[in-house]
Design an enzyme around this catalytic site. Sequence first.
Site, mmCIF file in Angstrom:
data_model
loop_
_atom_site.group_PDB
_atom_site.id
_atom_site.type_symbol
_atom_site.label_atom_id
_atom_site.label_comp_id
_atom_site.label_asym_id
_atom_site.label_seq_id
_atom_site.Cartn_x
_atom_site.Cartn_y
_atom_site.Cartn_z
ATOM 1 C CG ASP A 8 -21.014 40.150 87.415
ATOM 2 O OD1 ASP A 8 -21.093 40.343 88.757
ATOM 3 O OD2 ASP A 8 -21.878 40.772 86.704
ATOM 4 N NE ARG A 9 -26.525 36.320 90.706
ATOM 5 C CZ ARG A 9 -27.452 36.303 91.580
ATOM 6 N NH1 ARG A 9 -27.288 35.706 92.787
ATOM 7 N NH2 ARG A 9 -28.459 37.089 91.347
ATOM 8 C CG ASP A 10 -27.306 39.408 88.811
ATOM 9 O OD1 ASP A 10 -27.483 37.704 88.789
ATOM 10 O OD2 ASP A 10 -27.262 39.898 89.503
ATOM 11 C CD GLU A 16 -27.942 42.677 84.156
ATOM 12 O OE1 GLU A 16 -28.600 43.467 84.807
ATOM 13 O OE2 GLU A 16 -27.105 42.251 84.996
ATOM 14 C CG ASN A 52 -20.917 44.362 93.657
ATOM 15 O OD1 ASN A 52 -20.190 43.953 94.267
ATOM 16 N ND2 ASN A 52 -20.939 45.865 92.822
ATOM 17 C CB CYS A 90 -20.195 42.928 98.007
ATOM 18 S SG CYS A 90 -20.719 44.511 98.994
ATOM 19 N NE ARG A 103 -22.286 48.702 95.509
ATOM 20 C CZ ARG A 103 -23.370 47.984 94.817
ATOM 21 N NH1 ARG A 103 -23.534 46.848 95.535
ATOM 22 N NH2 ARG A 103 -24.031 48.387 93.888
ATOM 23 C CE LYS A 104 -18.623 42.373 91.168
ATOM 24 N NZ LYS A 104 -19.399 41.594 90.023
#
Length: 162
Positions: A8-10, A16, A52, A90, A103-104
């Site tokens: 995941d990114r953020d 975050e 996302n 996404c 979208r997750k």
Amino acid sequence: MNKAIFLDRDGVLNKELGDYVCTMQEFQVLEHNFKPLKELQDRGFLLIVVTNQGGLAKGWYTEKTLQSMHTELQRQYAAHGVEFTEIYYCNHHPEYTSNCFCRKPGSLLLEKAIARFDIDKSKSYFIGDRDRDVEAGEKAGVTGILIDSDQPISEILHLITA
């Protein structure tokens, strides 16, 4: 076949914020993850980002801003020898666009990467800071690892074998 770490990114690769990261000024790369991701890469894992980005659908930032964030992410990690094989995102949000499978917790983006890069699901993992990340990984057949937002990946390296 290849093995992969989906990320995941953020909250995993960058800080975050609790809400959307909308500007370059807000985008802060988590430097403590340079070394563990380099180690995973050196162990033969492809590193693939799956994120996302519903803020696009909401109009809170543009594709150009998102691309700038991803370019900066790649630049900073590359300076430490870490190369992301691909970044998938996404751009949908259920309140603004019709339902999608990318979208997750949907698994479409992972499934695309698995097919494109000939990935052995049984030797692959998804590291994320939300239940939806783990769920998306498990739907795609990879092992999900849930971390706290901004947690160093070094703390969970022992969970990743092969």
